[in-house]
Design a protein around this motif. Structure first.
Motif, PDB file in Angstrom:
ATOM      1  N   TYR A  51      -2.836   5.072   0.423  1.00  0.00           N
ATOM      2  CA  TYR A  51      -1.407   4.770   0.537  1.00  0.00           C
ATOM      3  C   TYR A  51      -1.229   3.407   1.186  1.00  0.00           C
ATOM      4  O   TYR A  51      -1.987   3.050   2.085  1.00  0.00           O
ATOM      5  CB  TYR A  51      -0.688   5.831   1.382  1.00  0.00           C
ATOM      6  N   ALA A 103       1.815   0.909   2.941  1.00  0.00           N
ATOM      7  CA  ALA A 103       3.179   0.802   3.463  1.00  0.00           C
ATOM      8  C   ALA A 103       3.454  -0.651   3.835  1.00  0.00           C
ATOM      9  O   ALA A 103       2.662  -1.269   4.546  1.00  0.00           O
ATOM     10  CB  ALA A 103       3.355   1.694   4.683  1.00  0.00           C
ATOM     11  N   THR A 104       4.563  -1.168   3.351  1.00  0.00           N
ATOM     12  CA  THR A 104       4.975  -2.543   3.644  1.00  0.00           C
ATOM     13  C   THR A 104       6.239  -2.504   4.486  1.00  0.00           C
ATOM     14  O   THR A 104       7.183  -1.779   4.171  1.00  0.00           O
ATOM     15  CB  THR A 104       5.236  -3.320   2.338  1.00  0.00           C
ATOM     16  N   HIS A 105       6.253  -3.285   5.553  1.00  0.00           N
ATOM     17  CA  HIS A 105       7.390  -3.345   6.467  1.00  0.00           C
ATOM     18  C   HIS A 105       7.892  -4.788   6.501  1.00  0.00           C
ATOM     19  O   HIS A 105       7.156  -5.687   6.902  1.00  0.00           O
ATOM     20  CB  HIS A 105       6.973  -2.897   7.871  1.00  0.00           C
ATOM     21  N   GLU A 150       1.807  -5.040   6.772  1.00  0.00           N
ATOM     22  CA  GLU A 150       1.370  -4.002   5.852  1.00  0.00           C
ATOM     23  C   GLU A 150       0.331  -3.124   6.531  1.00  0.00           C
ATOM     24  O   GLU A 150      -0.485  -3.613   7.309  1.00  0.00           O
ATOM     25  CB  GLU A 150       0.737  -4.598   4.587  1.00  0.00           C
ATOM     26  N   HIS A 160       5.109   7.272   7.407  1.00  0.00           N
ATOM     27  CA  HIS A 160       5.187   6.061   6.603  1.00  0.00           C
ATOM     28  C   HIS A 160       5.871   6.242   5.257  1.00  0.00           C
ATOM     29  O   HIS A 160       6.261   5.272   4.622  1.00  0.00           O
ATOM     30  CB  HIS A 160       3.801   5.469   6.423  1.00  0.00           C
ATOM     31  N   GLN A 161       6.042   7.471   4.815  1.00  0.00           N
ATOM     32  CA  GLN A 161       6.732   7.728   3.550  1.00  0.00           C
ATOM     33  C   GLN A 161       8.196   8.039   3.769  1.00  0.00           C
ATOM     34  O   GLN A 161       8.936   8.170   2.823  1.00  0.00           O
ATOM     35  CB  GLN A 161       6.044   8.876   2.804  1.00  0.00           C
TER      36      GLN A 161
END
Length: 78
Positions: A19, A21-23, A33, A76-77
Motif C-alpha cells: 500500500y 499513502a501520499t500526504h 509518502e 492510512h486508508q
C-alpha cells in the motif's frame, strides 16, 4: 533503499508494495509518502520520505510488526 535493522534486512528492491499513502501535493515542503512493503521472508516495513518540513525529511525504513499492519492500513486508508 536498503537497511538492516535488528539483524533483518529490509530492501525496497526485493520487497513487494502492499500500500502507498501520499500526504500533500508533489513539491510541497510538508508533503510526504509512506509505502508499506512485505519482504520475501514475510516481514513488513514502511519506507517513507518527504519534503524538508515533513515528518520524513530524510528517507527512512521502519519495521512494522504483523500485529500492527491492520491498524496502519486503517489509519492510512481513512
Amino acid at each position: 533503499m536498503k537497511a538492516v535493522i535488528r539483524k533483518k534486512e529490509y530492501d525496497t528492491q526485493t520487497a513487494s508494495v502492499e500500500y502507498k499513502a501520499t500526504h500533500g501535493a508533489f513539491g510541497e515542503s510538508t508533503g510526504y509518502e509512506e509505502t508499506l512493503y512485505l519482504t520475501p521472508d514475510g516481514n513488513y516495513f514502511v519506507y517513507a520520505y518527504g519534503g524538508a518540513d515533513s515528518p520524513y525529511p530524510e528517507e527512512t525504513i521502519q519495521p512494522l510488526a504483523k500485529t500492527k499492519v491492520k491498524a496502519w492500513l486503517a489509519e492510512h486508508q481513512a
